[in-house]
Design a protein around this motif. Sequence first.
Motif, PDB file in Angstrom:
ATOM      1  N   UNK A  10       1.439  -0.725 -72.596  1.00 24.53           N
ATOM      2  CA  UNK A  10       0.457  -1.616 -73.219  1.00 24.53           C
ATOM      3  C   UNK A  10       1.103  -2.421 -74.348  1.00 24.53           C
ATOM      4  N   UNK A  11       1.977  -1.794 -75.128  1.00 23.98           N
ATOM      5  CA  UNK A  11       2.660  -2.500 -76.223  1.00 23.98           C
ATOM      6  C   UNK A  11       3.591  -3.582 -75.667  1.00 23.98           C
ATOM      7  N   UNK A  12       4.246  -3.299 -74.558  1.00 21.53           N
ATOM      8  CA  UNK A  12       5.119  -4.296 -73.935  1.00 21.53           C
ATOM      9  C   UNK A  12       4.304  -5.487 -73.428  1.00 21.53           C
ATOM     10  N   UNK A  13       3.171  -5.206 -72.802  1.00 22.80           N
ATOM     11  CA  UNK A  13       2.305  -6.292 -72.326  1.00 22.80           C
ATOM     12  C   UNK A  13       1.740  -7.091 -73.502  1.00 22.80           C
ATOM     13  N   UNK A  14       1.507  -6.412 -74.632  1.00 25.85           N
ATOM     14  CA  UNK A  14       0.983  -7.108 -75.803  1.00 25.85           C
ATOM     15  C   UNK A  14       1.991  -8.126 -76.335  1.00 25.85           C
ATOM     16  N   UNK A  15       3.272  -7.826 -76.226  1.00 31.63           N
ATOM     17  CA  UNK A  15       4.293  -8.793 -76.635  1.00 31.63           C
ATOM     18  C   UNK A  15       4.134 -10.071 -75.815  1.00 31.63           C
ATOM     19  N   UNK A  16       3.963  -9.926 -74.511  1.00 31.38           N
ATOM     20  CA  UNK A  16       3.775 -11.098 -73.649  1.00 31.38           C
ATOM     21  C   UNK A  16       2.522 -11.877 -74.047  1.00 31.38           C
ATOM     22  N   UNK A  17       1.452 -11.149 -74.308  1.00 28.90           N
ATOM     23  CA  UNK A  17       0.204 -11.806 -74.702  1.00 28.90           C
ATOM     24  C   UNK A  17       0.379 -12.540 -76.035  1.00 28.90           C
TER      25      UNK A  17
ATOM     26  N   UNK B  60      11.776 -11.112 -80.023  1.00 29.01           N
ATOM     27  CA  UNK B  60      11.593 -10.166 -78.918  1.00 29.01           C
ATOM     28  C   UNK B  60      12.369  -8.880 -79.186  1.00 29.01           C
ATOM     29  N   UNK B  61      13.588  -9.002 -79.712  1.00 26.14           N
ATOM     30  CA  UNK B  61      14.361  -7.802 -80.086  1.00 26.14           C
ATOM     31  C   UNK B  61      13.573  -6.926 -81.051  1.00 26.14           C
ATOM     32  N   UNK B  62      13.021  -7.536 -82.080  1.00 29.44           N
ATOM     33  CA  UNK B  62      12.268  -6.788 -83.092  1.00 29.44           C
ATOM     34  C   UNK B  62      11.046  -6.118 -82.491  1.00 29.44           C
ATOM     35  N   UNK B  63      10.327  -6.858 -81.664  1.00 34.66           N
ATOM     36  CA  UNK B  63       9.106  -6.307 -81.076  1.00 34.66           C
ATOM     37  C   UNK B  63       9.414  -5.173 -80.100  1.00 34.66           C
TER      38      UNK B  63
ATOM     39  N   UNK C 154      11.096  -7.221 -61.559  1.00 34.35           N
ATOM     40  CA  UNK C 154      10.202  -6.268 -60.903  1.00 34.35           C
ATOM     41  C   UNK C 154      10.033  -4.999 -61.726  1.00 34.35           C
ATOM     42  N   UNK C 155      10.674  -4.919 -62.886  1.00 36.30           N
ATOM     43  CA  UNK C 155      10.617  -3.714 -63.714  1.00 36.30           C
ATOM     44  C   UNK C 155       9.567  -3.796 -64.816  1.00 36.30           C
ATOM     45  N   UNK C 156       8.676  -4.768 -64.778  1.00 36.04           N
ATOM     46  CA  UNK C 156       7.604  -4.828 -65.751  1.00 36.04           C
ATOM     47  C   UNK C 156       7.902  -5.716 -66.940  1.00 36.04           C
ATOM     48  N   UNK C 157       7.047  -5.580 -67.946  1.00 32.46           N
ATOM     49  CA  UNK C 157       7.084  -6.464 -69.105  1.00 32.46           C
ATOM     50  C   UNK C 157       8.404  -6.384 -69.872  1.00 32.46           C
ATOM     51  N   UNK C 158       8.888  -5.187 -70.155  1.00 33.96           N
ATOM     52  CA  UNK C 158      10.138  -5.097 -70.918  1.00 33.96           C
ATOM     53  C   UNK C 158      11.301  -5.687 -70.132  1.00 33.96           C
ATOM     54  N   UNK C 159      11.290  -5.518 -68.829  1.00 36.34           N
ATOM     55  CA  UNK C 159      12.351  -6.084 -68.001  1.00 36.34           C
ATOM     56  C   UNK C 159      12.344  -7.595 -68.004  1.00 36.34           C
TER      57      UNK C 159
ATOM     58  N   UNK D 209       3.910 -19.403 -74.334  1.00 38.68           N
ATOM     59  CA  UNK D 209       4.512 -18.816 -73.137  1.00 38.68           C
ATOM     60  C   UNK D 209       3.469 -18.696 -72.031  1.00 38.68           C
ATOM     61  N   UNK D 210       3.957 -18.650 -70.816  1.00 34.97           N
ATOM     62  CA  UNK D 210       3.083 -18.314 -69.698  1.00 34.97           C
ATOM     63  C   UNK D 210       3.730 -17.152 -68.953  1.00 34.97           C
ATOM     64  N   UNK D 211       2.893 -16.266 -68.474  1.00 32.99           N
ATOM     65  CA  UNK D 211       3.421 -15.130 -67.721  1.00 32.99           C
ATOM     66  C   UNK D 211       2.401 -14.702 -66.690  1.00 32.99           C
TER      67      UNK D 211
END
Length: 95
Positions: free
Chosen positions: A35-42, A12-15, A71-76, A50-52
């Motif tokens: 979009x890149x942050x959401x892609x990490x989750x995907x 996750x640090x690298x991504x 509440x701050x989004x994917x990176x949070x 993982x589930x999100x």
Amino acid sequence: MTHDLQRLIDLIDQRLAAIPQADWRDDAGWRASQAAQRQILEDLKVSEGASYRDDGLGCALKLAGIRTTCTAGASGVLTNWQAAARRRLQTQRAA
């Protein structure tokens, strides 16, 4: 388990580090960053099981038996998960 948690923290640090920081005033850059942050989750969903969810009011992530919200989004939610995983590692090492 300890090795797996550390591997996921590092992944996750690298991504996250690979995502250019975007100023909210730069709409295209900000949208690309989000979009890149959401892609990490995907990607974590596909590769790590993982589930999100993101209901617009906040995100929740469950990965390797650790669940976090933000509440701050994917990176949070990703950084919150890392903090929880680090706490779990400290507890395991202390035991």
